[in-house]
Design a protein around this motif. Structure first.
Motif, PDB file in Angstrom:
ATOM      1  N   ASN A   1       0.827  -1.214   0.000  1.00 25.74           N
ATOM      2  CA  ASN A   1       0.000   0.000   0.000  1.00 25.74           C
ATOM      3  C   ASN A   1       0.858   1.259   0.000  1.00 25.74           C
ATOM      4  O   ASN A   1       1.898   1.319   0.663  1.00 25.74           O
ATOM      5  CB  ASN A   1      -0.922   0.023   1.214  1.00 25.74           C
ATOM      6  N   ASN A   2       0.387   2.240  -0.749  1.00 29.34           N
ATOM      7  CA  ASN A   2       1.000   3.566  -0.796  1.00 29.34           C
ATOM      8  C   ASN A   2       2.460   3.546  -1.248  1.00 29.34           C
ATOM      9  O   ASN A   2       3.254   4.373  -0.819  1.00 29.34           O
ATOM     10  CB  ASN A   2       0.871   4.259   0.565  1.00 29.34           C
ATOM     11  N   LYS A   3       2.804   2.608  -2.125  1.00 29.62           N
ATOM     12  CA  LYS A   3       4.179   2.500  -2.635  1.00 29.62           C
ATOM     13  C   LYS A   3       4.287   2.931  -4.092  1.00 29.62           C
ATOM     14  O   LYS A   3       5.318   2.748  -4.706  1.00 29.62           O
ATOM     15  CB  LYS A   3       4.674   1.055  -2.517  1.00 29.62           C
ATOM     16  N   GLY A   4       3.218   3.474  -4.654  1.00 30.16           N
ATOM     17  CA  GLY A   4       3.251   3.879  -6.058  1.00 30.16           C
ATOM     18  C   GLY A   4       2.829   2.745  -6.967  1.00 30.16           C
ATOM     19  O   GLY A   4       2.353   1.710  -6.514  1.00 30.16           O
ATOM     20  N   PRO A   5       3.005   2.924  -8.256  1.00 30.02           N
ATOM     21  CA  PRO A   5       2.640   1.879  -9.225  1.00 30.02           C
ATOM     22  C   PRO A   5       3.398   0.580  -8.938  1.00 30.02           C
ATOM     23  O   PRO A   5       4.534   0.611  -8.466  1.00 30.02           O
ATOM     24  CB  PRO A   5       3.078   2.467 -10.565  1.00 30.02           C
ATOM     25  N   THR A   6       2.725  -0.550  -9.204  1.00 36.72           N
ATOM     26  CA  THR A   6       3.336  -1.851  -8.954  1.00 36.72           C
ATOM     27  C   THR A   6       3.146  -2.791 -10.133  1.00 36.72           C
ATOM     28  O   THR A   6       2.196  -2.657 -10.899  1.00 36.72           O
ATOM     29  CB  THR A   6       2.736  -2.534  -7.704  1.00 36.72           C
TER      30      THR A   6
END
Length: 119
Positions: free
Chosen positions: A27-32
Motif C-alpha cells: 500500500n501507498n508505494k506507487g505503481p506496482t
C-alpha cells in the motif's frame, strides 16, 4: 538514462500468502507490477498504475493492464489493455491484487488453488 529503479515489495513464498501482508508491504508505494506463477509454471500478472490503498472498492487506473509471459496456449508475451477503466483494480483489504471488472486476475488468499507464488 531514463530507467526506473524497481524494488521487490512482496513475495508470497517469502512473506506469506496473506492479504494483510500484501497490503502492509504494497500500500501507498506507487505503481506496482504483480507477477504470478501458477502450479503449471505459467507466468502472468498485472500492472497497477496507482497505489494500492485497501479502500475496499473498485478504482479507476486507466494506464493499468494485465499480461501473460508464458501460458497454456503458447502465445508470445502479450499485454491486454484495460478496456473498462472504471474497474481497473479491485483494491480490497481482504484480497491480494485484483485486476479487471470481471476479476481478470484475482488473488483471494483464502481460496488459493493453483497459485504457487507471487514473485
Amino acid at each position: 538514462t531514463g530507467g526506473k529503479n524497481m524494488e521487490l515489495l512482496y513475495r508470497g513464498t517469502k512473506d506469506g500468502m496473506s492479504a494483510d501482508v500484501f497490503h502492509n508491504k504494497c500500500n501507498n508505494k506507487g505503481p506496482t507490477i504483480t507477477l504470478i506463477k501458477n502450479d503449471k509454471g505459467y507466468i502472468f500478472g498485472g500492472y497497477a498504475s496507482i497505489d494500492w490503498t485497501s479502500c475496499n472498492n473498485w478504482r479507476s487506473a486507466p494506464d493499468s493492464f494485465i499480461f501473460t509471459l508464458t501460458n497454456m496456449y503458447n502465445i508470445e508475451p502479450t499485454k491486454f489493455p484495460n478496456t473498462d477503466t472504471r474497474y481497473s483494480i479491485y483494491d480490497h483489504s481482504s484480497y491480494g491484487p485484483c485486476f479487471g471488472a470481471g476479476f481478470d486476475i484475482s488473488i483471494d488468499f483464502n481460496s488459493i488453488i493453483t497459485l504457487n507464488s507471487i514473485i
